[in-house]
Design a protein around this motif. Sequence first.
Motif, mmCIF file in Angstrom:
data_model
loop_
_atom_site.group_PDB
_atom_site.id
_atom_site.type_symbol
_atom_site.label_atom_id
_atom_site.label_comp_id
_atom_site.label_asym_id
_atom_site.label_seq_id
_atom_site.Cartn_x
_atom_site.Cartn_y
_atom_site.Cartn_z
ATOM 1 N N GLU A 28 0.822 -1.211 0.000
ATOM 2 C CA GLU A 28 0.000 0.000 0.000
ATOM 3 C C GLU A 28 0.855 1.260 0.000
ATOM 4 O OE1 GLU A 28 -2.573 -0.160 3.352
ATOM 5 O OE2 GLU A 28 -3.755 -1.869 2.596
ATOM 6 N N HIS A 29 2.017 1.169 0.642
ATOM 7 C CA HIS A 29 2.929 2.319 0.708
ATOM 8 C C HIS A 29 3.991 2.264 -0.386
ATOM 9 C CE1 HIS A 29 1.104 2.475 4.728
ATOM 10 N NE2 HIS A 29 1.460 3.728 4.758
ATOM 11 N N ASP A 30 3.859 1.297 -1.302
ATOM 12 C CA ASP A 30 4.769 1.158 -2.443
ATOM 13 C C ASP A 30 6.230 1.061 -1.993
ATOM 14 O OD1 ASP A 30 5.374 0.869 -5.132
ATOM 15 O OD2 ASP A 30 5.633 3.032 -5.450
ATOM 16 N N ILE A 31 6.472 0.199 -1.008
ATOM 17 C CA ILE A 31 7.831 0.006 -0.486
ATOM 18 C C ILE A 31 8.327 -1.381 -0.887
ATOM 19 C CG2 ILE A 31 9.274 -0.106 1.575
ATOM 20 C CD1 ILE A 31 7.304 1.722 2.972
ATOM 21 N N GLN A 32 9.457 -1.430 -1.591
ATOM 22 C CA GLN A 32 10.065 -2.679 -2.012
ATOM 23 C C GLN A 32 11.102 -3.126 -0.974
ATOM 24 O OE1 GLN A 32 8.821 -4.272 -4.621
ATOM 25 N NE2 GLN A 32 7.437 -2.519 -4.902
ATOM 26 N N PRO A 33 11.420 -4.439 -0.925
ATOM 27 C CA PRO A 33 12.377 -4.941 0.064
ATOM 28 C C PRO A 33 13.717 -4.210 0.067
ATOM 29 C CG PRO A 33 11.262 -6.763 -0.997
ATOM 30 C CD PRO A 33 10.828 -5.533 -1.721
#
Length: 225
Positions: free
Chosen positions: A111-116
Amino acid sequence: MKMRRAFLMMMVLVVLGLGSCNYSRNMYTSPAFSAAAKHHKTIAILPFDVQVGLRPNQMRRLTPEGLYALELQHGRAVQSAFQIHFLKKVNKKEEKVLVQDVNVTNSILKEHDIQPEELSSYPATELAQMLGVDAVLVGSLTTDKPVSTAVAALYAVYTFLYTPYVGGIGPTNTGNTVMRIYDGASGDLLWSYDKVLSRGLGSDTHHIIRAITRKASKKIPYSQK
C-alpha cells in the motif's frame, strides 16, 4: 570399462550424499533487549532484501526483470520460513511475542509502495508505526553458486580416487545473511545476527534458506524473555 563407469557413478552418488556444511556467525544482543522486550506485544518480520548470485550461463537465461522477480520470490521465502521457525522456536511453549502475519505485513508495505531493497532507508520507528507493531525484524540475504553440482561431483570423485588425503568438498551453494531486530518505539538496535553458510553437493538455495532461518531462530533472545 562398464564396471569402471559403474564404479565412478556409485562414487558420485556416495559423495552427493556426503556434501559439506560450513558456517561462521557473528551475533550481538543489546543489554537493553530484556527491558525493551517487556513492552513488545507484536513483531513484524519484513521481506528480506535478496541478491542472487548465479553462474554466467544461468544469467544469460534471465532478463533483469526475471532476476528481480526471482530475488523477490526468495526474499518472501526467507520471510515466510523465518516466521514458521520463529513460531516453532520462540513461541514453542508459550507466546512470547505475537508475530504479525507476513501477508498482512506485505500488504501494508505494498500500500505504501515500499520494495524490500528500500526498507533499509526507512527508520525502524517509521516502519513499526506504519505496520502497527512494537518491533521489526529486517534482513538481507546474498546467495552464490560458485560451481555447478556436476563439476563439484566430478572434482569430489577425482579427489577421492587420486588425492584421498585432501579433505573437504568445495561448496556448491553459499549464503550470507544479516538480520536485525529494532525496537519500534526508540529505533534502537536490539539484536544482530550475521551468518555465512555453505552447503555442498545436492544442495540448492532453498537448503541455504532453511538452514539459516532454522539456526537463527534458535538464537533470538525472546526465548529468554
